[in-house]
Design a protein around this motif. Structure first.
Motif, PDB file in Angstrom:
ATOM      1  N   ASN A 142       1.675  10.336  -4.289  1.00 48.48           N
ATOM      2  CA  ASN A 142       3.118  10.190  -4.188  1.00 48.48           C
ATOM      3  C   ASN A 142       3.687  10.151  -5.603  1.00 48.48           C
ATOM      4  OD1 ASN A 142       3.194  10.047  -1.375  1.00 48.48           O
ATOM      5  ND2 ASN A 142       3.023   7.817  -1.354  1.00 48.48           N
ATOM      6  N   PHE A 143       5.016  10.211  -5.705  1.00 51.10           N
ATOM      7  CA  PHE A 143       5.677  10.076  -6.998  1.00 51.10           C
ATOM      8  C   PHE A 143       6.861   9.140  -6.873  1.00 51.10           C
ATOM      9  CE2 PHE A 143       3.082  13.566  -8.188  1.00 51.10           C
ATOM     10  CZ  PHE A 143       3.012  13.540  -9.576  1.00 51.10           C
ATOM     11  N   ILE A 144       7.065   8.342  -7.940  1.00 50.64           N
ATOM     12  CA  ILE A 144       8.246   7.481  -8.022  1.00 50.64           C
ATOM     13  C   ILE A 144       9.171   8.035  -9.094  1.00 50.64           C
ATOM     14  CG2 ILE A 144       7.056   5.397  -7.222  1.00 50.64           C
ATOM     15  CD1 ILE A 144       7.974   5.530 -10.873  1.00 50.64           C
ATOM     16  N   THR A 145      10.422   7.595  -9.053  1.00 54.17           N
ATOM     17  CA  THR A 145      11.332   7.852 -10.153  1.00 54.17           C
ATOM     18  C   THR A 145      11.818   6.518 -10.693  1.00 54.17           C
ATOM     19  OG1 THR A 145      13.408   8.898 -10.866  1.00 54.17           O
ATOM     20  CG2 THR A 145      13.307   8.149  -8.579  1.00 54.17           C
ATOM     21  N   ALA A 146      11.754   6.369 -12.009  1.00 59.04           N
ATOM     22  CA  ALA A 146      12.193   5.136 -12.668  1.00 59.04           C
ATOM     23  C   ALA A 146      13.712   5.117 -12.732  1.00 59.04           C
ATOM     24  CB  ALA A 146      11.602   5.065 -14.075  1.00 59.04           C
ATOM     25  N   THR A 147      14.315   4.053 -12.243  1.00 57.28           N
ATOM     26  CA  THR A 147      15.766   3.935 -12.231  1.00 57.28           C
ATOM     27  C   THR A 147      16.269   3.217 -13.478  1.00 57.28           C
ATOM     28  OG1 THR A 147      15.532   1.939 -10.873  1.00 57.28           O
ATOM     29  CG2 THR A 147      15.933   4.003  -9.717  1.00 57.28           C
ATOM     30  N   GLY A 148      17.597   3.295 -13.680  1.00 61.05           N
ATOM     31  CA  GLY A 148      18.206   2.628 -14.818  1.00 61.05           C
ATOM     32  C   GLY A 148      18.134   3.409 -16.103  1.00 61.05           C
ATOM     33  N   VAL A 149      17.646   4.644 -16.056  1.00 61.23           N
ATOM     34  CA  VAL A 149      17.571   5.500 -17.239  1.00 61.23           C
ATOM     35  C   VAL A 149      18.586   6.633 -17.089  1.00 61.23           C
ATOM     36  CG1 VAL A 149      16.104   6.952 -18.668  1.00 61.23           C
ATOM     37  CG2 VAL A 149      15.141   4.939 -17.550  1.00 61.23           C
ATOM     38  N   GLY A 150      18.347   7.500 -16.117  1.00 61.24           N
ATOM     39  CA  GLY A 150      19.279   8.587 -15.850  1.00 61.24           C
ATOM     40  C   GLY A 150      20.059   8.393 -14.570  1.00 61.24           C
TER      41      GLY A 150
ATOM     42  N   PRO B 125       0.806  -1.220   0.000  1.00 62.28           N
ATOM     43  CA  PRO B 125       0.000   0.000   0.000  1.00 62.28           C
ATOM     44  C   PRO B 125       0.839   1.270   0.000  1.00 62.28           C
ATOM     45  CG  PRO B 125      -0.085  -1.087   2.145  1.00 62.28           C
ATOM     46  CD  PRO B 125       0.563  -2.040   1.206  1.00 62.28           C
ATOM     47  N   ALA B 126       0.475   2.162  -0.914  1.00 63.97           N
ATOM     48  CA  ALA B 126       1.015   3.519  -0.981  1.00 63.97           C
ATOM     49  C   ALA B 126       2.473   3.600  -1.420  1.00 63.97           C
ATOM     50  CB  ALA B 126       0.847   4.227   0.361  1.00 63.97           C
ATOM     51  N   VAL B 127       3.057   2.489  -1.903  1.00 63.33           N
ATOM     52  CA  VAL B 127       4.467   2.545  -2.308  1.00 63.33           C
ATOM     53  C   VAL B 127       4.668   2.024  -3.726  1.00 63.33           C
ATOM     54  CG1 VAL B 127       5.306   2.399   0.057  1.00 63.33           C
ATOM     55  CG2 VAL B 127       5.041   0.299  -1.276  1.00 63.33           C
ATOM     56  N   HIS B 128       3.620   2.054  -4.555  1.00 63.88           N
ATOM     57  CA  HIS B 128       3.736   1.536  -5.914  1.00 63.88           C
ATOM     58  C   HIS B 128       3.193   2.552  -6.915  1.00 63.88           C
ATOM     59  CE1 HIS B 128      -0.626   0.765  -6.285  1.00 63.88           C
ATOM     60  NE2 HIS B 128      -0.564   0.411  -5.006  1.00 63.88           N
ATOM     61  N   PRO B 129       3.618   2.491  -8.179  1.00 58.62           N
ATOM     62  CA  PRO B 129       3.090   3.415  -9.184  1.00 58.62           C
ATOM     63  C   PRO B 129       1.601   3.220  -9.399  1.00 58.62           C
ATOM     64  CG  PRO B 129       5.087   2.324  -9.967  1.00 58.62           C
ATOM     65  CD  PRO B 129       4.671   1.605  -8.725  1.00 58.62           C
ATOM     66  N   VAL B 130       0.946   4.264  -9.870  1.00 55.26           N
ATOM     67  CA  VAL B 130      -0.487   4.182 -10.153  1.00 55.26           C
ATOM     68  C   VAL B 130      -0.751   3.273 -11.348  1.00 55.26           C
ATOM     69  CG1 VAL B 130      -2.469   5.513 -10.967  1.00 55.26           C
ATOM     70  CG2 VAL B 130      -1.010   6.434  -9.149  1.00 55.26           C
TER      71      VAL B 130
ATOM     72  N   TRP C 270       4.073   2.333 -15.849  1.00 57.33           N
ATOM     73  CA  TRP C 270       4.886   3.408 -15.295  1.00 57.33           C
ATOM     74  C   TRP C 270       6.244   3.543 -15.984  1.00 57.33           C
ATOM     75  CZ3 TRP C 270       9.544   1.896 -13.230  1.00 57.33           C
ATOM     76  CH2 TRP C 270       9.674   0.553 -12.868  1.00 57.33           C
ATOM     77  N   GLN C 271       6.797   2.434 -16.482  1.00 54.78           N
ATOM     78  CA  GLN C 271       8.127   2.520 -17.093  1.00 54.78           C
ATOM     79  C   GLN C 271       8.114   3.369 -18.363  1.00 54.78           C
ATOM     80  OE1 GLN C 271      10.816  -0.989 -17.030  1.00 54.78           O
ATOM     81  NE2 GLN C 271       9.046  -2.099 -16.246  1.00 54.78           N
ATOM     82  N   THR C 272       7.039   3.232 -19.142  1.00 57.20           N
ATOM     83  CA  THR C 272       6.948   4.024 -20.370  1.00 57.20           C
ATOM     84  C   THR C 272       6.359   5.404 -20.092  1.00 57.20           C
ATOM     85  OG1 THR C 272       4.797   3.004 -20.866  1.00 57.20           O
ATOM     86  CG2 THR C 272       6.754   2.007 -21.852  1.00 57.20           C
ATOM     87  N   GLN C 273       5.597   5.550 -19.018  1.00 56.33           N
ATOM     88  CA  GLN C 273       5.000   6.843 -18.692  1.00 56.33           C
ATOM     89  C   GLN C 273       5.978   7.791 -18.020  1.00 56.33           C
ATOM     90  OE1 GLN C 273       1.558   6.157 -16.269  1.00 56.33           O
ATOM     91  NE2 GLN C 273       0.196   5.850 -18.018  1.00 56.33           N
ATOM     92  N   ALA C 274       6.950   7.260 -17.280  1.00 53.95           N
ATOM     93  CA  ALA C 274       7.861   8.108 -16.507  1.00 53.95           C
ATOM     94  C   ALA C 274       8.477   9.174 -17.403  1.00 53.95           C
ATOM     95  CB  ALA C 274       8.947   7.257 -15.868  1.00 53.95           C
ATOM     96  N   SER C 275       8.457  10.416 -16.918  1.00 50.02           N
ATOM     97  CA  SER C 275       8.816  11.534 -17.782  1.00 50.02           C
ATOM     98  C   SER C 275       9.464  12.658 -16.988  1.00 50.02           C
ATOM     99  CB  SER C 275       7.551  12.064 -18.475  1.00 50.02           C
ATOM    100  OG  SER C 275       7.819  13.205 -19.251  1.00 50.02           O
ATOM    101  N   THR C 276      10.208  13.497 -17.710  1.00 51.10           N
ATOM    102  CA  THR C 276      10.734  14.729 -17.136  1.00 51.10           C
ATOM    103  C   THR C 276      10.114  15.954 -17.817  1.00 51.10           C
ATOM    104  OG1 THR C 276      12.593  14.734 -18.694  1.00 51.10           O
ATOM    105  CG2 THR C 276      12.951  13.647 -16.563  1.00 51.10           C
ATOM    106  N   GLU C 277       9.136  15.743 -18.694  1.00 52.18           N
ATOM    107  CA  GLU C 277       8.529  16.840 -19.446  1.00 52.18           C
ATOM    108  C   GLU C 277       7.647  17.706 -18.547  1.00 52.18           C
ATOM    109  OE1 GLU C 277       6.391  15.291 -22.729  1.00 52.18           O
ATOM    110  OE2 GLU C 277       8.185  14.599 -23.802  1.00 52.18           O
ATOM    111  N   ASP C 278       7.803  19.009 -18.676  1.00 51.79           N
ATOM    112  CA  ASP C 278       7.079  19.945 -17.816  1.00 51.79           C
ATOM    113  C   ASP C 278       5.566  19.800 -17.939  1.00 51.79           C
ATOM    114  OD1 ASP C 278       9.463  20.971 -16.923  1.00 51.79           O
ATOM    115  OD2 ASP C 278       9.447  22.703 -18.266  1.00 51.79           O
TER     116      ASP C 278
END
Length: 238
Positions: free
Chosen positions: A97-105, A66-71, A75-83
């Motif tokens: 909450n927000f997660i950050t996908a690892t292994g990319v940047g 609970p409360a520690v997973h992406p919606v 999420w791997q393809t949705q993760a973004s840095t676009e404003d």
């Protein structure tokens, strides 16, 4: 060293005091600027569930994490840095909450807090490059440059174990979050009632260090607390 002592004491208070039941909360006014700062630093982000009604905001009955997973499962393809994308997510749910996908940047080395405190003291005393570091209940998250996209794909170390937060209790040692994994970003709320927090002076604006020197110190610290390695390292780690 005064700075070393203050940081260690902050981490100790932070991780030892992170307990208590989850509770309904007002929006955290720090969330939007902190998530924007992470995206500006190049960390791909995506919305995550949050504590709700002493459980999880997702619709899954008996959610195991609970409360520690992406919606979204995408999420791997949705993760973004676009404003524009980020602003839409921030507006759609002020409690998310927000997660950050690892292994990319970036990657994240995730260790028990007691070992992490010891490693922090050693890294600071040695004058080592120390990038962003976050505290999450009884864990510390060391953000590093990524090893998730090597030139030789045969060198890729899959972190299947690290992709599943529900396995943390069974595997309490070092967890290397790389390609296909994620971590929660500050100031995400946790089921314990605590929050994920950047260590003072160690936010996402810092340069990311090479993971291998940090890993060496973390592994030594974990060994002092008898945490067993999760797996044999891949050849490119030797």
């Amino acid at each position: 060293m005064a700075g070393k002592g203050r940081l260690s004491e902050w981490v100790r208070r932070r991780t030892e005091g992170a307990s208590g039941p989850a509770r309904t909360a007002e929006p955290d006014l720090r969330r939007d600027p902190l998530v924007r700062a992470a995206a500006t630093a190049g960390f791909p982000v995506a919305p995550a569930a949050h504590p709700a009604n002493y459980g999880c905001s997702c619709e899954r009955i008996g959610c195991p994490i609970p409360a520690v997973h992406p919606v979204s499962p995408a999420w791997q393809t949705q993760a973004s840095t676009e404003d524009a994308t980020l602003e839409r997510w921030l507006r759609s749910d002020p409690l998310a909450n927000f997660i950050t996908a690892t292994g990319v940047g970036h990657d994240v080395l995730d260790v028990p807090a007691e070992a992490g405190r010891l490693a922090l003291e050693r890294l600071i005393a040695d004058g080592a490059t120390l990038g962003p570091v976050a505290a999450r209940d009884d864990r510390l998250l060391f953000f590093t440059a990524t090893r998730g996209n090597p030139a030789d794909e045969d060198e890729w170390w899959p972190c299947e174990l690290d992709c599943h937060p529900e396995t943390a209790d069974e595997h309490p040692g070092i967890r290397w979050h790389s390609r296909g994994s994620y971590v929660l970003l500050p100031p995400s709320r946790l089921p314990s009632g605590g929050t994920v927090e950047w260590l003072p002076g160690h936010g996402p604006d810092l340069p990311l260090p090479d993971p291998l020197p940090v890993l060496d110190v973390l592994a030594d610290a974990c060994a002092q607390f008898a945490y067993e390695p999760e797996r044999q390292p891949a050849t490119w780690l030797r």
